[in-house]
Design an enzyme around this catalytic site. Structure first.
Site, PDB file in Angstrom:
ATOM      1  N   LYS A 112       1.249  -0.943  -0.226  1.00  0.00           N
ATOM      2  CA  LYS A 112      -0.247  -0.229   0.067  1.00  0.00           C
ATOM      3  C   LYS A 112       0.758   1.455  -0.165  1.00  0.00           C
ATOM      4  CE  LYS A 112      -4.692  -1.258   1.798  1.00  0.00           C
ATOM      5  NZ  LYS A 112      -5.237  -1.509   3.229  1.00  0.00           N
ATOM      6  N   LYS A 194      -4.568 -10.379  -6.782  1.00  0.00           N
ATOM      7  CA  LYS A 194      -6.037 -10.644  -6.270  1.00  0.00           C
ATOM      8  C   LYS A 194      -6.043  -9.532  -6.619  1.00  0.00           C
ATOM      9  CE  LYS A 194      -5.571  -7.840  -2.419  1.00  0.00           C
ATOM     10  NZ  LYS A 194      -5.020  -6.894  -1.000  1.00  0.00           N
ATOM     11  N   LYS A 197     -10.127  -3.721  -5.068  1.00  0.00           N
ATOM     12  CA  LYS A 197     -10.619  -2.386  -4.852  1.00  0.00           C
ATOM     13  C   LYS A 197     -10.454  -0.950  -6.046  1.00  0.00           C
ATOM     14  CE  LYS A 197     -12.580  -2.863  -0.457  1.00  0.00           C
ATOM     15  NZ  LYS A 197     -12.896  -1.956   0.765  1.00  0.00           N
TER      16      LYS A 197
HETATM   17  P1  TYM Z   1     -10.937  -5.293   2.966  1.00  0.00           P
HETATM   18  O1  TYM Z   1     -12.215  -4.196   4.006  1.00  0.00           O
HETATM   19  O2  TYM Z   1      -9.592  -5.094   2.290  1.00  0.00           O
HETATM   20  O3  TYM Z   1     -11.780  -6.203   2.596  1.00  0.00           O
HETATM   21  C1  TYM Z   1     -12.884  -7.330   4.270  1.00  0.00           C
HETATM   22  C2  TYM Z   1     -12.556  -8.027   3.380  1.00  0.00           C
HETATM   23  O4  TYM Z   1     -12.581  -9.336   1.362  1.00  0.00           O
HETATM   24  C3  TYM Z   1     -11.492 -10.145   1.706  1.00  0.00           C
HETATM   25  N1  TYM Z   1     -10.869  -9.812   0.266  1.00  0.00           N
HETATM   26  C4  TYM Z   1     -10.701 -10.630  -0.603  1.00  0.00           C
HETATM   27  N2  TYM Z   1     -11.184 -12.235  -0.620  1.00  0.00           N
HETATM   28  C5  TYM Z   1     -10.467 -13.152  -1.417  1.00  0.00           C
HETATM   29  N3  TYM Z   1     -10.265 -12.770  -2.959  1.00  0.00           N
HETATM   30  C6  TYM Z   1      -9.754 -11.509  -3.008  1.00  0.00           C
HETATM   31  N4  TYM Z   1      -9.463 -10.919  -3.931  1.00  0.00           N
HETATM   32  C7  TYM Z   1     -10.041 -10.159  -1.549  1.00  0.00           C
HETATM   33  N5  TYM Z   1     -10.264  -8.965  -1.601  1.00  0.00           N
HETATM   34  C8  TYM Z   1     -10.636  -8.717  -0.070  1.00  0.00           C
HETATM   35  C9  TYM Z   1     -10.387  -9.618   2.963  1.00  0.00           C
HETATM   36  O5  TYM Z   1      -9.636 -10.549   3.372  1.00  0.00           O
HETATM   37  C10 TYM Z   1     -10.858  -9.444   4.160  1.00  0.00           C
HETATM   38  O6  TYM Z   1     -11.612 -10.554   4.844  1.00  0.00           O
HETATM   39  N6  TYM Z   1      -7.866  -4.798   7.249  1.00  0.00           N
HETATM   40  C11 TYM Z   1      -9.333  -5.363   6.907  1.00  0.00           C
HETATM   41  C12 TYM Z   1     -10.280  -4.789   7.504  1.00  0.00           C
HETATM   42  C13 TYM Z   1     -10.565  -5.051   8.548  1.00  0.00           C
HETATM   43  C14 TYM Z   1     -10.487  -6.507   9.633  1.00  0.00           C
HETATM   44  C15 TYM Z   1     -10.429  -6.462  10.425  1.00  0.00           C
HETATM   45  C16 TYM Z   1     -11.082  -7.965   9.723  1.00  0.00           C
HETATM   46  C17 TYM Z   1     -10.181  -4.650  10.280  1.00  0.00           C
HETATM   47  N7  TYM Z   1     -10.063  -4.603  10.912  1.00  0.00           N
HETATM   48  C18 TYM Z   1     -10.427  -7.121  11.927  1.00  0.00           C
HETATM   49  C19 TYM Z   1     -11.546  -9.090  10.648  1.00  0.00           C
HETATM   50  C20 TYM Z   1     -10.267  -8.429  11.993  1.00  0.00           C
HETATM   51  C21 TYM Z   1      -9.730  -4.862   4.967  1.00  0.00           C
HETATM   52  O7  TYM Z   1      -8.641  -3.778   4.986  1.00  0.00           O
HETATM   53  O8  TYM Z   1     -10.295  -5.860   4.682  1.00  0.00           O
END
Ligand code: TYM
Length: 325
Positions: A112, A194, A197
């Site tokens: 990032k 992967k 967004k």
């Molecule tokens: P975020 O917002 O990037 O993504 C949300 C969830 O989607 C999953 N994900 C994917 N799974 C499969 N294939 C993909 N290409 C893919 N892209 C994203 C992510 O693994 C995630 O589960 N840091 C986290 C948010 C967060 C969080 C937490 C999660 C903050 N605090 C505590 C769990 C527990 C994030 O940025 O997710």
């Protein structure tokens, strides 16, 4: 007593099929068997600059997406992170437990910050500590996430174990819940990455709000590997990825998917996949439109009240164990 799950997503950009198949779909499937907390992590979002008006809008929209995906607010606690001050309070304490070296190893920070760590915010650097605080605050047993969050989960466990060792039992040490299928949905244009967004290629990512024509175009333009058969094959990540999406959205077994397309090539598989995605998104988007802002705000308010109460106990305990107050 039911075990607890906690998970969240950032209210930035738009949610895509990877988010749904890697995370949200599992949340929905688990919510009745666990005491479930699903958070909209707006404090994580501001680790990179956000337009305040857009952030506010996206926060509400993400709540709408959770509900449209099948999160039931009568069963699960749905809330916004910044409405529960204990997240920031615990994050500070854990910032004093986590090590610089640990955070420097986080691959998501390297990605990032694009290698320009000097100009990245300090918040982006300590982002995984805030994530650890989210999880530990609720004495979480299980964290359903995609593969890309695995390293953050390992750090969370390390921080919890260190704290418990040095200051007395304070936190439940959580386990990640990462299913093999769907944990890493790949870019449709470059299966070495992967699905994301922020992919600059507009055909790489299928968003949950895409209209049918857009979905059909993206699937049609998806890259394929060499070889013509439609099969699950780790060595052919492009077709493996497309078939995984097909399998997960139809609920069919691997064998049934392979049999269905035996002797038929991409020319027949791609339209079938496109239709499947469109037919999945249609009712999802219908449900999305049903929730008005007032209803969502009430749900989030009730969720935050419940979360604040649970979080208070952990914060009091943590601060007491640290010798604060
Ligand atoms: P975020 O917002 O990037 O993504 C949300 C969830 O989607 C999953 N994900 C994917 N799974 C499969 N294939 C993909 N290409 C893919 N892209 C994203 C992510 O693994 C995630 O589960 N840091 C986290 C948010 C967060 C969080 C937490 C999660 C903050 N605090 C505590 C769990 C527990 C994030 O940025 O997710």
């Amino acid at each position: 007593m039911k075990k607890r799950i906690f998970s969240g997503a950032q209210p930035t950009g738009e949610l895509h099929l990877g988010n749904y198949l890697g995370a949200t779909k599992n949340w929905v499937e688990l919510q009745n068997d666990y005491d479930s907390m699903f958070c909209i992590v707006d404090l994580h979002a501001i680790t990179v600059p956000q337009d305040p008006l857009v952030l506010r809008r996206k926060t509400l929209d993400l709540a709408r997406i959770y509900l449209a995906a099948g999160i039931d607010p009568d069963v699960s606690t749905v809330f916004v992170q910044s409405a529960v001050p204990a997240h920031a309070e615990l994050a500070w304490a854990l910032n004093c437990i986590a090590k610089m070296g640990e955070l420097q190893r986080m691959t998501q920070f390297k990605d990032k910050s694009g290698g320009k760590s000097e100009s990245a915010s300090v918040g982006l650097f300590t982002y995984p500590v805030l994530m650890a605080a989210d999880i530990l605050l609720y004495q979480t047993d299980l964290v359903p996430v995609g593969q890309d969050q695995k390293q953050h989960l390992e750090l969370t466990r390390d921080i919890a174990e260190r704290f418990n060792r040095d200051y007395g039992e304070t936190f439940v040490v959580p386990d990640p819940y990462i299913l093999k299928a769907g944990a890493k949905i790949l870019s449709l244009k470059d299966p070495s990455k992967k699905m994301s967004k922020s992919d600059p290629n507009e055909n790489a990512t299928i968003f949950l709000m895409d209209d049918p024509d857009t979905v059909m175009r993206k699937v049609r333009k998806a890259v394929t590997d060499s070889g013509t058969t439609v099969e699950f094959d780790e060595n052919r990540p492009a077709i493996n990825n497309l078939l995984t999406i097909y399998r997960m959205l139809t609920g069919k077994s691997e064998e049934d998917c392979v049999t269905e397309f035996e002797g038929r090539g991409y020319g027949e598989f791609k339209p079938a996949l496109g239709e499947t995605v469109v037919e999945f998104l249609r009712p999802f988007q219908e449900r999305y439109k049903q929730f008005d802002d007032e209803e969502l705000k009430n749900i989030l308010k009730a969720g935050a009240e419940k979360a604040r109460e649970l979080a208070r106990t952990t914060i009091d305990n943590t601060y007491k164990n640290l010798g604060l107050r």
